[in-house]
Design a protein around this motif. Structure first.
Motif, PDB file in Angstrom:
ATOM      1  N   LEU A 142      78.699  74.609  51.164  1.00  0.00           N
ATOM      2  CA  LEU A 142      80.047  74.078  51.359  1.00  0.00           C
ATOM      3  C   LEU A 142      80.159  72.876  52.288  1.00  0.00           C
ATOM      4  CD1 LEU A 142      82.091  77.398  51.790  1.00  0.00           C
ATOM      5  CD2 LEU A 142      81.891  76.005  49.737  1.00  0.00           C
ATOM      6  N   CYS A 143      79.312  72.809  53.311  1.00  0.00           N
ATOM      7  CA  CYS A 143      79.591  71.913  54.439  1.00  0.00           C
ATOM      8  C   CYS A 143      79.023  70.501  54.294  1.00  0.00           C
ATOM      9  CB  CYS A 143      79.053  72.535  55.726  1.00  0.00           C
ATOM     10  SG  CYS A 143      79.866  74.089  56.147  1.00  0.00           S
ATOM     11  N   ASP A 144      79.839  69.525  54.721  1.00  0.00           N
ATOM     12  CA  ASP A 144      79.369  68.149  54.835  1.00  0.00           C
ATOM     13  C   ASP A 144      78.509  67.988  56.087  1.00  0.00           C
ATOM     14  OD1 ASP A 144      80.978  66.797  52.621  1.00  0.00           O
ATOM     15  OD2 ASP A 144      82.561  67.794  53.763  1.00  0.00           O
ATOM     16  N   LYS A 145      78.940  68.630  57.161  1.00  0.00           N
ATOM     17  CA  LYS A 145      78.211  68.621  58.433  1.00  0.00           C
ATOM     18  C   LYS A 145      78.200  70.038  58.988  1.00  0.00           C
ATOM     19  CE  LYS A 145      77.792  64.029  58.926  1.00  0.00           C
ATOM     20  NZ  LYS A 145      76.495  63.319  59.066  1.00  0.00           N
ATOM     21  N   VAL A 146      77.155  70.361  59.732  1.00  0.00           N
ATOM     22  CA  VAL A 146      77.090  71.658  60.396  1.00  0.00           C
ATOM     23  C   VAL A 146      76.667  71.480  61.844  1.00  0.00           C
ATOM     24  CG1 VAL A 146      76.609  72.987  58.299  1.00  0.00           C
ATOM     25  CG2 VAL A 146      74.717  72.059  59.625  1.00  0.00           C
ATOM     26  N   ALA A 147      77.269  72.311  62.693  1.00  0.00           N
ATOM     27  CA  ALA A 147      76.851  72.389  64.089  1.00  0.00           C
ATOM     28  C   ALA A 147      76.209  73.756  64.277  1.00  0.00           C
ATOM     29  CB  ALA A 147      78.049  72.234  65.021  1.00  0.00           C
ATOM     30  N   LEU A 148      74.956  73.782  64.679  1.00  0.00           N
ATOM     31  CA  LEU A 148      74.278  75.042  64.975  1.00  0.00           C
ATOM     32  C   LEU A 148      74.544  75.378  66.438  1.00  0.00           C
ATOM     33  CD1 LEU A 148      70.812  74.532  63.222  1.00  0.00           C
ATOM     34  CD2 LEU A 148      72.979  75.321  62.243  1.00  0.00           C
ATOM     35  N   ILE A 149      75.187  76.514  66.668  1.00  0.00           N
ATOM     36  CA  ILE A 149      75.563  76.890  68.030  1.00  0.00           C
ATOM     37  C   ILE A 149      74.858  78.173  68.433  1.00  0.00           C
ATOM     38  CG2 ILE A 149      77.672  78.030  67.170  1.00  0.00           C
ATOM     39  CD1 ILE A 149      78.968  77.336  69.894  1.00  0.00           C
ATOM     40  N   ASN A 150      74.333  78.178  69.650  1.00  0.00           N
ATOM     41  CA  ASN A 150      73.645  79.350  70.170  1.00  0.00           C
ATOM     42  C   ASN A 150      73.953  79.475  71.655  1.00  0.00           C
ATOM     43  OD1 ASN A 150      71.824  81.600  69.915  1.00  0.00           O
ATOM     44  ND2 ASN A 150      70.289  80.385  70.994  1.00  0.00           N
ATOM     45  N   LYS A 151      74.435  80.638  72.051  1.00  0.00           N
ATOM     46  CA  LYS A 151      74.764  80.914  73.448  1.00  0.00           C
ATOM     47  C   LYS A 151      75.710  79.847  74.013  1.00  0.00           C
ATOM     48  CE  LYS A 151      70.423  83.367  74.207  1.00  0.00           C
ATOM     49  NZ  LYS A 151      69.113  83.404  74.929  1.00  0.00           N
ATOM     50  N   GLY A 152      76.690  79.478  73.202  1.00  0.00           N
ATOM     51  CA  GLY A 152      77.733  78.571  73.671  1.00  0.00           C
ATOM     52  C   GLY A 152      77.399  77.100  73.643  1.00  0.00           C
ATOM     53  N   LYS A 153      76.231  76.744  73.138  1.00  0.00           N
ATOM     54  CA  LYS A 153      75.810  75.343  73.149  1.00  0.00           C
ATOM     55  C   LYS A 153      75.407  74.893  71.747  1.00  0.00           C
ATOM     56  CE  LYS A 153      72.926  72.139  75.798  1.00  0.00           C
ATOM     57  NZ  LYS A 153      74.072  71.401  76.346  1.00  0.00           N
ATOM     58  N   VAL A 154      75.852  73.689  71.344  1.00  0.00           N
ATOM     59  CA  VAL A 154      75.443  73.131  70.061  1.00  0.00           C
ATOM     60  C   VAL A 154      74.013  72.607  70.195  1.00  0.00           C
ATOM     61  CG1 VAL A 154      75.819  71.292  68.367  1.00  0.00           C
ATOM     62  CG2 VAL A 154      77.774  72.530  69.309  1.00  0.00           C
ATOM     63  N   VAL A 155      73.111  73.184  69.410  1.00  0.00           N
ATOM     64  CA  VAL A 155      71.692  72.832  69.527  1.00  0.00           C
ATOM     65  C   VAL A 155      71.252  71.826  68.465  1.00  0.00           C
ATOM     66  CG1 VAL A 155      71.016  74.952  70.715  1.00  0.00           C
ATOM     67  CG2 VAL A 155      71.083  74.921  68.210  1.00  0.00           C
ATOM     68  N   GLU A 156      72.035  71.687  67.386  1.00  0.00           N
ATOM     69  CA  GLU A 156      71.778  70.677  66.365  1.00  0.00           C
ATOM     70  C   GLU A 156      73.075  70.359  65.636  1.00  0.00           C
ATOM     71  OE1 GLU A 156      69.867  68.519  65.433  1.00  0.00           O
ATOM     72  OE2 GLU A 156      67.796  69.012  65.923  1.00  0.00           O
ATOM     73  N   PHE A 157      73.198  69.115  65.143  1.00  0.00           N
ATOM     74  CA  PHE A 157      74.374  68.721  64.371  1.00  0.00           C
ATOM     75  C   PHE A 157      73.950  67.711  63.308  1.00  0.00           C
ATOM     76  CE2 PHE A 157      78.123  66.125  63.443  1.00  0.00           C
ATOM     77  CZ  PHE A 157      79.054  67.112  63.174  1.00  0.00           C
ATOM     78  N   GLY A 158      74.429  67.894  62.090  1.00  0.00           N
ATOM     79  CA  GLY A 158      74.117  66.969  61.002  1.00  0.00           C
ATOM     80  C   GLY A 158      74.432  67.610  59.671  1.00  0.00           C
ATOM     81  N   SER A 159      74.138  66.911  58.585  1.00  0.00           N
ATOM     82  CA  SER A 159      74.345  67.506  57.266  1.00  0.00           C
ATOM     83  C   SER A 159      73.263  68.557  57.035  1.00  0.00           C
ATOM     84  CB  SER A 159      74.283  66.437  56.183  1.00  0.00           C
ATOM     85  OG  SER A 159      72.939  66.019  55.980  1.00  0.00           O
ATOM     86  N   PRO A 160      73.541  69.572  56.200  1.00  0.00           N
ATOM     87  CA  PRO A 160      72.519  70.584  55.918  1.00  0.00           C
ATOM     88  C   PRO A 160      71.204  69.969  55.438  1.00  0.00           C
ATOM     89  CG  PRO A 160      74.639  71.347  55.124  1.00  0.00           C
ATOM     90  CD  PRO A 160      74.837  69.925  55.564  1.00  0.00           C
ATOM     91  N   ASP A 161      71.300  68.988  54.546  1.00  0.00           N
ATOM     92  CA  ASP A 161      70.087  68.348  54.023  1.00  0.00           C
ATOM     93  C   ASP A 161      69.308  67.632  55.129  1.00  0.00           C
ATOM     94  OD1 ASP A 161      70.537  69.249  51.487  1.00  0.00           O
ATOM     95  OD2 ASP A 161      71.413  67.378  50.747  1.00  0.00           O
ATOM     96  N   GLN A 162      70.031  66.911  55.996  1.00  0.00           N
ATOM     97  CA  GLN A 162      69.382  66.181  57.083  1.00  0.00           C
ATOM     98  C   GLN A 162      68.619  67.132  58.000  1.00  0.00           C
ATOM     99  OE1 GLN A 162      72.789  64.226  58.797  1.00  0.00           O
ATOM    100  NE2 GLN A 162      72.421  62.304  57.718  1.00  0.00           N
ATOM    101  N   LEU A 163      69.253  68.240  58.351  1.00  0.00           N
ATOM    102  CA  LEU A 163      68.621  69.176  59.279  1.00  0.00           C
ATOM    103  C   LEU A 163      67.408  69.854  58.644  1.00  0.00           C
ATOM    104  CD1 LEU A 163      71.688  70.848  61.039  1.00  0.00           C
ATOM    105  CD2 LEU A 163      70.270  68.935  61.822  1.00  0.00           C
ATOM    106  N   CYS A 164      67.529  70.206  57.367  1.00  0.00           N
ATOM    107  CA  CYS A 164      66.398  70.856  56.691  1.00  0.00           C
ATOM    108  C   CYS A 164      65.212  69.905  56.566  1.00  0.00           C
ATOM    109  CB  CYS A 164      66.823  71.370  55.317  1.00  0.00           C
ATOM    110  SG  CYS A 164      67.984  72.764  55.404  1.00  0.00           S
ATOM    111  N   LEU A 165      65.486  68.628  56.289  1.00  0.00           N
ATOM    112  CA  LEU A 165      64.411  67.647  56.188  1.00  0.00           C
ATOM    113  C   LEU A 165      63.809  67.341  57.560  1.00  0.00           C
ATOM    114  CD1 LEU A 165      65.912  65.168  53.569  1.00  0.00           C
ATOM    115  CD2 LEU A 165      63.981  66.716  53.246  1.00  0.00           C
ATOM    116  N   LYS A 166      64.653  67.320  58.585  1.00  0.00           N
ATOM    117  CA  LYS A 166      64.178  67.037  59.945  1.00  0.00           C
ATOM    118  C   LYS A 166      63.144  68.067  60.401  1.00  0.00           C
ATOM    119  CE  LYS A 166      65.789  66.490  64.727  1.00  0.00           C
ATOM    120  NZ  LYS A 166      66.987  66.428  65.622  1.00  0.00           N
TER     121      LYS A 166
END
Length: 284
Positions: free
Chosen positions: A199-223
């Motif tokens: 569904l998402c154009d962009k995603v923020a991965l959050i853990n313990k109150g902090k965003v640890v990664e941000f980008g499109s799903p494809d960008q993050l998977c390729l990274k």
């Protein structure tokens, strides 16, 4: 051209005595975008929604929704947003139709919109049913229908498909993508990474109150694609996993030239594996 920004979060933090619920959160959502806030239970997702919708005040930082400071949200802003959360509900003694008609009158929405929306969410055949008699999936769809009844500019969804069967979830996904095409901004919180990828154009991965990664799903998977391999299925049924090396590339080229390849897929990680790689923790 930059999208019309519906929600902007600048360095938001939230402290509950000794507990830090949110730590320096930053992101924005534009018109016609679905942005996912992804993480396990207790990561800070619901706290973020409560802050940006004026239900809770941040310790520091600023949140602007539809051009207004979230700490000063008034009734006019609430008429322009929709919210689906654990606290969302309906009047159980009223029928499905009566529930939506009540909110239509409350929000100055034309009554014909009720039947239009019931058709859209697949509840037309249940319009006369008492809300208390709805299944969990039907209830979720009624809550969603109520939230989008007035065609809000931004929709907040807190785990919208939690506990519903795959067929119902698929229907909700189709509706959300249609709303996006109409220009609605959507802020989606979930721990379902497959849902976010779809569904998402962009995603923020959050853990313990902090965003640890941000980008499109494809960008993050390729990274975070460390494997650099491909799965190849040949027409004779043979399966091969090949690495990105000159010898393997030559072999793949030979298969292609001789029309032996049935399918070929790259092996970049899923969002769930990316989350594990970044945090060292699994989603639960």
């Amino acid at each position: 051209m930059k999208k019309n920004i519906k929600l902007k979060i600048d360095h938001i933090s939230k402290q509950f005595k000794e507990y830090t619920a949110l730590n320096d959160i930053n992101f924005e959502i534009g018109q016609g975008q679905i942005v996912g806030f992804l993480g396990p239970s207790g990561a800070g997702k619901t706290t973020t929604i409560k802050i940006v919708t004026g239900q809770l005040k941040q310790t520091s930082g600023n949140a602007t929704i539809l051009g207004m400071d979230s700490r000063k949200i008034n009734q006019e802003i609430y008429k322009r947003i929709g919210i689906v959360s654990d606290n969302s509900g309906f009047y159980e003694k009223l029928s499905v139709y009566e529930n939506l008609r009540f909110f239509a009158r409350l929000l100055d929405v034309p009554i014909f919109r009720v039947d239009e929306l019931l058709e859209q969410v697949g509840l037309s055949e249940h319009k006369k049913k008492k809300a208390s008699k709805l299944s969990r999936g039907q209830g979720q769809r009624l809550i969603l229908a109520r939230a989008i009844l007035h065609k809000p500019e931004i929709l907040f969804l807190d785990e919208p498909t939690s506990g519903v069967d795959p067929a119902i979830a698929e229907g909700i996904h189709k509706l959300l993508l249609a709303l996006k095409e109409e220009g609605m901004a959507v802020f989606l919180t979930t721990h379902n990474m497959n849902e976010a990828t779809k569904l998402c154009d962009k995603v923020a991965l959050i853990n313990k109150g902090k965003v640890v990664e941000f980008g499109s799903p494809d960008q993050l998977c390729l990274k975070y694609n460390q494997d650099l391999s491909y799965d190849v299925l040949l027409r004779n049924g043979e399966f091969h996993r090949v690495s990105q090396q000159s010898k393997s590339i030559t072999q793949v080229r030979e298969w292609l030239d001789s029309d032996q390849i049935e399918t070929i897929h790259s092996n970049e990680p899923s969002l769930e594996k990316v989350f594990l790689a970044v945090t060292g923790e699994e989603l639960i």
